[in-house]
Design a protein around this motif. Structure first.
Motif, PDB file in Angstrom:
ATOM      1  N   SER A  81      -2.442   4.348 -15.584  1.00  0.00           N
ATOM      2  CA  SER A  81      -3.246   3.326 -14.906  1.00  0.00           C
ATOM      3  C   SER A  81      -3.353   2.024 -15.687  1.00  0.00           C
ATOM      4  N   SER A 128     -10.812   0.539 -11.885  1.00  0.00           N
ATOM      5  CA  SER A 128     -10.952   0.316 -10.454  1.00  0.00           C
ATOM      6  C   SER A 128      -9.913  -0.680  -9.938  1.00  0.00           C
ATOM      7  N   LEU A 141      -6.472   1.064  -9.873  1.00  0.00           N
ATOM      8  CA  LEU A 141      -6.311   2.036  -8.794  1.00  0.00           C
ATOM      9  C   LEU A 141      -6.141   1.349  -7.447  1.00  0.00           C
ATOM     10  N   SER A 142      -6.837   0.236  -7.251  1.00  0.00           N
ATOM     11  CA  SER A 142      -6.706  -0.508  -6.010  1.00  0.00           C
ATOM     12  C   SER A 142      -5.269  -0.969  -5.797  1.00  0.00           C
ATOM     13  N   LYS A 163      -2.854   2.086  -5.284  1.00  0.00           N
ATOM     14  CA  LYS A 163      -2.968   2.614  -3.919  1.00  0.00           C
ATOM     15  C   LYS A 163      -2.254   1.707  -2.926  1.00  0.00           C
ATOM     16  N   ASP A 168      -0.596   7.921  -4.955  1.00  0.00           N
ATOM     17  CA  ASP A 168      -1.888   8.616  -4.983  1.00  0.00           C
ATOM     18  C   ASP A 168      -2.073   9.430  -6.262  1.00  0.00           C
ATOM     19  N   VAL A 170      -2.119   9.192 -10.664  1.00  0.00           N
ATOM     20  CA  VAL A 170      -2.115   8.388 -11.875  1.00  0.00           C
ATOM     21  C   VAL A 170      -2.206   9.286 -13.095  1.00  0.00           C
ATOM     22  N   LEU A 208     -11.974   7.479  -9.302  1.00  0.00           N
ATOM     23  CA  LEU A 208     -10.712   8.066  -8.828  1.00  0.00           C
ATOM     24  C   LEU A 208     -10.855   8.595  -7.403  1.00  0.00           C
ATOM     25  N   TYR A 217     -10.759   6.154  -4.490  1.00  0.00           N
ATOM     26  CA  TYR A 217      -9.437   5.657  -4.111  1.00  0.00           C
ATOM     27  C   TYR A 217      -8.484   6.793  -3.709  1.00  0.00           C
ATOM     28  N   MET A 232      -7.350   9.253  -5.567  1.00  0.00           N
ATOM     29  CA  MET A 232      -6.345   9.401  -6.615  1.00  0.00           C
ATOM     30  C   MET A 232      -6.459  10.731  -7.351  1.00  0.00           C
TER      31      MET A 232
END
Length: 291
Positions: free
Chosen positions: A7, A15, A18-19, A22, A27, A29, A54, A57, A59
């Protein structure tokens, strides 16, 4: 197989990273630095907070990219230093690193993950090469068995990364170490670019003759995780191995990916591009096109 990325290769803010990940259709990390600290040092409360982010999102976590045994002297008089001050890692002696494994396993459980990376010890600046000798392997193995015993208590698995800054930069060398240890809670983390980038003068001759495809075929049954990055070799540079986005460097990934597809590789291929955030997004896009 799963495709993913560490990540903090996209953004240091979990955050935000992850945004973006995605948005690129991923999906999964891998976690190394979270909340500006090594993932293995998270408190229970911090791990729960990370899990909530996580989950928001959607993940999954494939592996904790811990720094166990990286900045750790193998022998009492070894001197080891950090190659990059921006790389978050734990320090201390062998016992300090062993003590950290229990917390790392607890963090992994909170994050819904059971795999943790560890390193075959940073090579020292004050001792002559070659490294990864039989004595080195035996010493490392004695510590890895202790580490694996701890991981076993938590039903976790430790994956050994071949690292160019370690005693075992080649996948063939980590395979030898793995077989010496002979522990059910150990597997290999293969990084083909690390094998390519290995400093040959620090490696015994017996490990210098296989192509990356041949190395993959040799170690495939013992792989539990894969890292992907790329290099271009430029002898005119002070540091001749120059990081590049995947498919912009020297490594023929297609021949490696074709083999993994043939074998129905069941685990995660995780990007560790070590390039700019923008180029890391390019790596996500290029990897996605291949699968």
């Amino acid at each position: 197989m799963n495709l993913g990325i560490i990540s903090d290769q996209i953004d240091l803010d979990l955050s935000k990273a992850l945004s973006i990940i995605k948005e690129q259709g991923y999906d999964t990390v891998e976690l190394h630095s979270v909340f500006d600290k090594p993932v293995e040092t998270l408190t229970k409360e911090e791990a729960v907070q990370a899990k909530e982010i996580l989950d928001s999102y959607g993940m999954k976590v494939s592996n904790l990219a811990t720094t166990i045994f990286f900045l750790c002297p193998l022998y009492e008089n070894d001197e080891v230093t950090l190659f990059n001050d921006a790389f978050h890692c734990i320090k201390g002696n062998v016992q300090d690193h062993l003590n950290q494994i229990e917390n790392a396993c607890q963090v992994a459980k909170i994050l819904g993950c059971y795999k943790l990376r560890m390193f075959p010890f940073r090579f020292p600046e004050n001792r002559m090469a070659p490294f990864g000798t039989q004595k080195d392997m035996e010493t490392i193995c004695s510590y890895f068995k202790q580490a694996a015993d701890i991981a076993q208590q938590f039903d976790c698995e430790l994956v050994i990364e071949n690292c160019p800054y370690s005693h075992c930069p080649k996948g063939e060398m980590t395979l030898k170490l793995f077989k010496m240890c002979n522990h059910p809670n150990l597997k290999l983390l293969w990084d083909p670019a690390n094998s390519y980038r290995a400093i040959q003068k620090q490696v015994e001759d017996q490990y210098l003759h296989k192509t990356l495809r041949e190395e993959l075929e040799l170690i495939y049954p013992y792989i539990g995780h894969i890292h992907i990055k790329d290099y271009h070799y430029d002898a005119s540079l002070d540091k001749p191995f120059d990081h590049k986005p995947i498919y912009s460097g020297d490594i023929d990934f297609d021949i490696l990916f074709d083999y993994l597809k043939e074998k129905n590789y069941p685990y995660t291929i995780s990007l560790e591009p070590e390039v700019s955030f923008e180029d890391s997004i390019l790596c996500l896009q290029r990897l996605k096109q291949k699968f």
